[in-house]
Design a protein around this motif. Sequence first.
Motif, PDB file in Angstrom:
ATOM      1  N   ALA A 250       0.824  -1.207   0.000  1.00 56.46           N
ATOM      2  CA  ALA A 250       0.000   0.000   0.000  1.00 56.46           C
ATOM      3  C   ALA A 250       0.859   1.258   0.000  1.00 56.46           C
ATOM      4  O   ALA A 250       0.602   2.202  -0.748  1.00 56.46           O
ATOM      5  N   VAL A 251       1.893   1.283   0.844  1.00 59.87           N
ATOM      6  CA  VAL A 251       2.787   2.445   0.868  1.00 59.87           C
ATOM      7  C   VAL A 251       3.466   2.615  -0.484  1.00 59.87           C
ATOM      8  O   VAL A 251       3.500   3.711  -1.059  1.00 59.87           O
ATOM      9  N   ALA A 252       4.008   1.523  -1.008  1.00 63.74           N
ATOM     10  CA  ALA A 252       4.714   1.594  -2.287  1.00 63.74           C
ATOM     11  C   ALA A 252       3.780   2.055  -3.404  1.00 63.74           C
ATOM     12  O   ALA A 252       4.155   2.883  -4.245  1.00 63.74           O
TER      13      ALA A 252
ATOM     14  N   GLY B 150      -2.790   9.016  12.186  1.00 62.96           N
ATOM     15  CA  GLY B 150      -2.363  10.217  11.473  1.00 62.96           C
ATOM     16  C   GLY B 150      -1.435   9.963  10.304  1.00 62.96           C
ATOM     17  O   GLY B 150      -0.686  10.855   9.903  1.00 62.96           O
ATOM     18  N   ALA B 151      -1.491   8.738   9.751  1.00 67.98           N
ATOM     19  CA  ALA B 151      -0.640   8.410   8.608  1.00 67.98           C
ATOM     20  C   ALA B 151      -1.374   8.575   7.286  1.00 67.98           C
ATOM     21  O   ALA B 151      -0.739   8.748   6.241  1.00 67.98           O
ATOM     22  N   LEU B 152      -2.690   8.533   7.321  1.00 70.71           N
ATOM     23  CA  LEU B 152      -3.491   8.490   6.100  1.00 70.71           C
ATOM     24  C   LEU B 152      -4.635   9.498   6.197  1.00 70.71           C
ATOM     25  O   LEU B 152      -5.251   9.652   7.255  1.00 70.71           O
ATOM     26  N   ARG B 153      -4.911  10.161   5.101  1.00 70.38           N
ATOM     27  CA  ARG B 153      -6.014  11.131   5.047  1.00 70.38           C
ATOM     28  C   ARG B 153      -7.148  10.570   4.199  1.00 70.38           C
ATOM     29  O   ARG B 153      -6.897   9.985   3.128  1.00 70.38           O
ATOM     30  N   MET B 154      -8.375  10.751   4.665  1.00 72.15           N
ATOM     31  CA  MET B 154      -9.557  10.337   3.906  1.00 72.15           C
ATOM     32  C   MET B 154     -10.228  11.577   3.320  1.00 72.15           C
ATOM     33  O   MET B 154     -10.400  12.583   4.015  1.00 72.15           O
ATOM     34  N   ARG B 155     -10.579  11.499   2.087  1.00 72.27           N
ATOM     35  CA  ARG B 155     -11.196  12.642   1.406  1.00 72.27           C
ATOM     36  C   ARG B 155     -12.502  13.018   2.083  1.00 72.27           C
ATOM     37  O   ARG B 155     -13.385  12.157   2.270  1.00 72.27           O
ATOM     38  N   PRO B 156     -12.673  14.263   2.454  1.00 73.14           N
ATOM     39  CA  PRO B 156     -13.904  14.684   3.119  1.00 73.14           C
ATOM     40  C   PRO B 156     -15.041  14.871   2.117  1.00 73.14           C
ATOM     41  O   PRO B 156     -14.829  15.103   0.927  1.00 73.14           O
ATOM     42  N   GLY B 157     -16.265  14.768   2.634  1.00 75.09           N
ATOM     43  CA  GLY B 157     -17.437  15.100   1.827  1.00 75.09           C
ATOM     44  C   GLY B 157     -17.957  14.002   0.932  1.00 75.09           C
ATOM     45  O   GLY B 157     -18.896  14.239   0.166  1.00 75.09           O
ATOM     46  N   LEU B 158     -17.375  12.789   1.005  1.00 74.01           N
ATOM     47  CA  LEU B 158     -17.865  11.693   0.172  1.00 74.01           C
ATOM     48  C   LEU B 158     -18.789  10.794   0.979  1.00 74.01           C
ATOM     49  O   LEU B 158     -18.522  10.478   2.150  1.00 74.01           O
ATOM     50  N   ALA B 159     -19.853  10.369   0.355  1.00 74.36           N
ATOM     51  CA  ALA B 159     -20.743   9.409   0.995  1.00 74.36           C
ATOM     52  C   ALA B 159     -20.022   8.075   1.140  1.00 74.36           C
ATOM     53  O   ALA B 159     -19.151   7.734   0.328  1.00 74.36           O
ATOM     54  N   THR B 160     -20.405   7.316   2.156  1.00 72.62           N
ATOM     55  CA  THR B 160     -19.764   6.027   2.393  1.00 72.62           C
ATOM     56  C   THR B 160     -19.900   5.110   1.189  1.00 72.62           C
ATOM     57  O   THR B 160     -18.999   4.313   0.874  1.00 72.62           O
ATOM     58  N   SER B 161     -21.012   5.236   0.488  1.00 77.21           N
ATOM     59  CA  SER B 161     -21.283   4.360  -0.647  1.00 77.21           C
ATOM     60  C   SER B 161     -20.606   4.824  -1.940  1.00 77.21           C
ATOM     61  O   SER B 161     -20.662   4.139  -2.959  1.00 77.21           O
ATOM     62  N   SER B 162     -19.948   5.984  -1.912  1.00 72.79           N
ATOM     63  CA  SER B 162     -19.332   6.522  -3.122  1.00 72.79           C
ATOM     64  C   SER B 162     -18.168   5.646  -3.570  1.00 72.79           C
ATOM     65  O   SER B 162     -17.390   5.140  -2.759  1.00 72.79           O
ATOM     66  N   SER B 163     -18.062   5.492  -4.878  1.00 71.82           N
ATOM     67  CA  SER B 163     -16.960   4.704  -5.439  1.00 71.82           C
ATOM     68  C   SER B 163     -15.767   5.568  -5.818  1.00 71.82           C
ATOM     69  O   SER B 163     -14.764   5.053  -6.322  1.00 71.82           O
ATOM     70  N   LEU B 164     -15.850   6.861  -5.568  1.00 72.35           N
ATOM     71  CA  LEU B 164     -14.745   7.746  -5.898  1.00 72.35           C
ATOM     72  C   LEU B 164     -13.539   7.464  -5.001  1.00 72.35           C
ATOM     73  O   LEU B 164     -13.707   7.071  -3.839  1.00 72.35           O
ATOM     74  N   PRO B 165     -12.343   7.663  -5.514  1.00 73.03           N
ATOM     75  CA  PRO B 165     -11.145   7.453  -4.671  1.00 73.03           C
ATOM     76  C   PRO B 165     -11.126   8.434  -3.520  1.00 73.03           C
ATOM     77  O   PRO B 165     -11.516   9.594  -3.669  1.00 73.03           O
TER      78      PRO B 165
ATOM     79  N   ASP C  66       1.857  13.673   3.927  1.00 68.07           N
ATOM     80  CA  ASP C  66       3.212  13.863   3.407  1.00 68.07           C
ATOM     81  C   ASP C  66       4.299  13.570   4.431  1.00 68.07           C
ATOM     82  O   ASP C  66       5.355  13.031   4.094  1.00 68.07           O
ATOM     83  N   ASP C  67       4.067  13.900   5.714  1.00 63.30           N
ATOM     84  CA  ASP C  67       5.123  13.644   6.699  1.00 63.30           C
ATOM     85  C   ASP C  67       5.296  12.153   6.959  1.00 63.30           C
ATOM     86  O   ASP C  67       6.375  11.705   7.358  1.00 63.30           O
ATOM     87  N   PHE C  68       4.238  11.364   6.717  1.00 61.54           N
ATOM     88  CA  PHE C  68       4.363   9.911   6.814  1.00 61.54           C
ATOM     89  C   PHE C  68       5.074   9.374   5.578  1.00 61.54           C
ATOM     90  O   PHE C  68       5.984   8.531   5.685  1.00 61.54           O
ATOM     91  N   ALA C  69       4.699   9.881   4.406  1.00 58.89           N
ATOM     92  CA  ALA C  69       5.357   9.451   3.168  1.00 58.89           C
ATOM     93  C   ALA C  69       6.841   9.801   3.179  1.00 58.89           C
ATOM     94  O   ALA C  69       7.660   9.092   2.578  1.00 58.89           O
ATOM     95  N   ASP C  70       7.199  10.886   3.887  1.00 57.88           N
ATOM     96  CA  ASP C  70       8.614  11.280   3.973  1.00 57.88           C
ATOM     97  C   ASP C  70       9.474  10.173   4.558  1.00 57.88           C
ATOM     98  O   ASP C  70      10.674  10.083   4.271  1.00 57.88           O
TER      99      ASP C  70
END
Length: 364
Positions: A35-37, A128-143, A149-153
Amino acid sequence: MRKPISRQEAERRLQIIFPRAAFDSVLSSPLAGMAVAALIHVDAVCSAGDKPEAVHWARPSTVIWMSDEALSRTTEADRLALRAAAAKGSKHVEALHKSWGVNFQPAYKDNSRETLRDETFRKWREHGALRMRPGLATSSSLPRWALFDDFADLFDPDLDGDAFQQAADQWREKHLDPGARLKALFALGTEAAQHAVTVNLPNGTTRTLEPGDSSLIVKGVVETWAPTRLAQPVVLAISEPGVKVHIGDEQMLQALGIKIDIANVLPDVVIADIGTEPVQFWIIEAVATDGPVSTERRKALLAWAAQQNIKADRCSFLTAFLSRNASAAKRRLKDLASGTWAWYADEPGNELAWYKLMPDADDL
């Protein structure tokens, strides 16, 4: 785009950030490493302040559909093509692989998606390693997922060794609660202790060194070479990279008037042979990668000895290697200073001497 990282290296780093003795293994599993890669590969990385529309979000399927072939393609064009294909569906990812002239062989099956989303991603988000996109319904198929970024660093391939460990410690300090940090520190300490190298000193005490070839060489010098070669060896000090200095026989140091100061050019090991008259001091370098007793190094070590009121004629020098076949020995044996010795840990009964048969006029 950030430099890519292999899934194996990502997993290795995750196990240091989230040691399995303290955290759920889903945080650092092979799937988590993929997942990280994968997220870094498609640049699904953002900061807390980024507007949602400016972030390249990813689905769990972006990870599930990732293949070793795709990870091996590190040009920006290939990575952008993969991101675009993954956003459309698995058939597009398969078509992209065919355009590369290879079969589509994803590393994981589709039924791994739930484990990734419901366990790994959820726990990463809690820490605090991953951010979830706000404003999407649970059923949404959008990414909806992106690494902070500080975790990816922490997965920058150029960040390694002590620098990575320090960055991981700082990240935990910032993001984990005190209890979680304490558990992590305890687990890491326990793991380090399991792999540490214990050196038995001649006076019956022990010193614990960090794992690694240098420590194994030091162990061989202290436990095997010194008792065989010297009349009555006393280990005065052992130094490790950084500021770690292990005092050997403190009472003997005081009696000899020697002060161990980390600001000095310290050798790896200092041993006094108190069975000789006068006392002879062996100044030893353990060479796992570099740093033999070369001519220049010998001069620097003699200057250090002079600061300790040790006369030059009471100093002997040893360069210790792991093996004759070790790359460091092959590269550095030619650099040994005249008037020094060399020893191999895997051939403890032998020793090499390098000295001048006819002294130079300057030596007379």
